[in-house]
Enzyme design. Structure first.
Site, mmCIF file in Angstrom:
data_model
loop_
_atom_site.group_PDB
_atom_site.id
_atom_site.type_symbol
_atom_site.label_atom_id
_atom_site.label_comp_id
_atom_site.label_asym_id
_atom_site.label_seq_id
_atom_site.Cartn_x
_atom_site.Cartn_y
_atom_site.Cartn_z
ATOM 1 N N HIS A 264 0.832 -1.207 0.000
ATOM 2 C CA HIS A 264 0.000 0.000 0.000
ATOM 3 C C HIS A 264 0.866 1.255 0.000
ATOM 4 O O HIS A 264 1.819 1.365 0.772
ATOM 5 C CB HIS A 264 -0.930 -0.013 1.215
ATOM 6 C CG HIS A 264 -2.143 0.827 1.015
ATOM 7 N ND1 HIS A 264 -2.161 2.167 1.315
ATOM 8 C CD2 HIS A 264 -3.360 0.530 0.505
ATOM 9 C CE1 HIS A 264 -3.345 2.665 1.016
ATOM 10 N NE2 HIS A 264 -4.093 1.695 0.524
ATOM 11 N N PRO A 265 0.528 2.231 -0.851
ATOM 12 C CA PRO A 265 1.394 3.407 -1.024
ATOM 13 C C PRO A 265 1.107 4.583 -0.096
ATOM 14 O O PRO A 265 1.657 5.670 -0.297
ATOM 15 C CB PRO A 265 1.102 3.801 -2.473
ATOM 16 C CG PRO A 265 -0.344 3.451 -2.654
ATOM 17 C CD PRO A 265 -0.569 2.200 -1.837
ATOM 18 N N CYS A 266 0.298 4.386 0.945
ATOM 19 C CA CYS A 266 -0.143 5.520 1.765
ATOM 20 C C CYS A 266 1.004 6.261 2.456
ATOM 21 O O CYS A 266 0.880 7.444 2.771
ATOM 22 C CB CYS A 266 -1.178 5.071 2.791
ATOM 23 S SG CYS A 266 -0.604 3.773 3.911
ATOM 24 N N ARG A 267 2.144 5.585 2.685
ATOM 25 C CA ARG A 267 3.256 6.241 3.377
ATOM 26 C C ARG A 267 4.495 6.417 2.500
ATOM 27 O O ARG A 267 5.540 6.849 2.974
ATOM 28 C CB ARG A 267 3.621 5.450 4.633
ATOM 29 C CG ARG A 267 2.518 5.381 5.682
ATOM 30 C CD ARG A 267 3.046 4.870 6.994
ATOM 31 N NE ARG A 267 4.071 5.749 7.540
ATOM 32 C CZ ARG A 267 4.856 5.411 8.572
ATOM 33 N NH1 ARG A 267 4.727 4.228 9.145
ATOM 34 N NH2 ARG A 267 5.768 6.252 9.020
#
Length: 316
Positions: A264-267
């Site tokens: 997941h690219p959220c950070r």
């Protein structure tokens, strides 16, 4: 794909539709990329690591904000030799090694009691070769030096003084057949347990996430017979600190088919911003085309046993 992840994926898909395409560079300020910067970073990755190539994907899923022939990046058949569990720390394998005169109290051998230690295997191999030396007898001198146990200097001098062995006499003596017994039958012995390491492989993709404005890594694994791995098996190759949290199973934005594992690219932008600041403190400048090379290095912590990083000698 779980119900929760499915709902999140659908919601993010809708949000992405209404998210405008980033036009102005904010790489230095926030660590995000424009589609043009993503393509530039991709071109740089392909140039320095030819195992990565641009791909088109399903024409019906083409993104208009990316070039038609550069929709996402792909590399195939990346080896994965062991499971993440095999890398976990086990305090029961530790032993403090104390050396005479060491004021610091010795050092810790973290794998001293490991049952499958490579040191143990090497010792067993040397012992086997030593036993074979007695069986071969005079034919020993004809074996390659690499396979011969090392003797003392006097023995080596005596051997050098000997006359070269007659190969015809050596063959007639039967020593050649004895030496050939060192070869390993690839079929194994009947009933013998297969101890060959079964290597998994992964196809990996890097896409541009329009909502988070960062790259996103996708994984799809295969067993040694090139059969797709189950979701559970793929999670074995993902750090347990990230499995089912940072890494989830979702539909690929460019390829039709079963869900793929995705980091997941959220950070991603947050991590990249910190790296930009760290590099700046050292008096250097992290350019946007370096993005994917750096990106692949910091996601290695999530998939430590998948050996895709061929950029270890890369410096900024």
């Amino acid at each position: 794909m779980s119900l929760v992840n499915s709902i999140k994926s659908t919601a993010l898909g809708i949000a992405e539709m209404f998210t405008p395409v980033l036009k102005e560079s904010k790489f230095k300020e926030t660590g995000v990329l424009t589609p043009e910067e993503f393509v530039a970073a991709g071109d740089f990755l392909v140039h320095h690591c030819p195992t990565w190539q641009w791909a088109v994907g399903d024409p019906s899923k083409k993104k208009s904000y990316l070039p038609a022939d550069k929709q996402f990046l792909i590399t195939k058949n990346v080896p994965c030799y062991k499971r993440c569990k095999q890398m976990e720390y086990d305090p029961e394998q530790e032993k403090v090694i104390e050396e005479e005169g060491d004021a610091d109290g010795g050092w810790v051998d973290t794998h001293h009691y490991t049952a499958d230690s490579s040191v143990t295997e090497l010792k067993e191999g040397v012992d086997a070769l030593s036993m074979h030396k007695a069986e071969v007898g005079t034919g020993q001198r004809a074996l390659p030096r690499l396979l011969q146990p090392k003797g003392d200097e006097q023995a080596e001098d005596e051997e050098e003084d000997d006359e070269p062995i007659d190969m015809e006499a050596f063959e007639e003596s039967g020593a050649l057949e004895a030496a050939d017994n060192l070869a390993v039958d690839p079929r194994g012995s009947p009933g013998e347990e297969d101890t060959v390491v079964q290597t998994r492989t992964y196809d990996m993709n890097i896409t541009y996430d329009k909502y988070y404005q960062t790259p996103r890594l996708w994984l799809y694994g295969y067993d040694e017979k090139r059969k797709p791995l189950s979701v559970q098996h793929m999670y074995e190759d993902i750090s347990q600190d990230h499995a089912k949290k940072t890494v989830t199973m979702e539909a690929h934005p460019h390829i039709s088919g079963p869900p793929m594992a995705s980091i997941h690219p959220c950070r991603h932008a947050e991590v990249m911003k910190k790296l930009i600041e760290m590099v700046a403190e050292g008096g250097k400048d992290l350019e946007v085309h370096h993005y994917l090379l750096i990106f692949l290095k910091f996601v290695q912590a999530v998939i430590p046993t998948i050996e895709y990083d061929y950029t270890r000698h890369f410096t900024i």
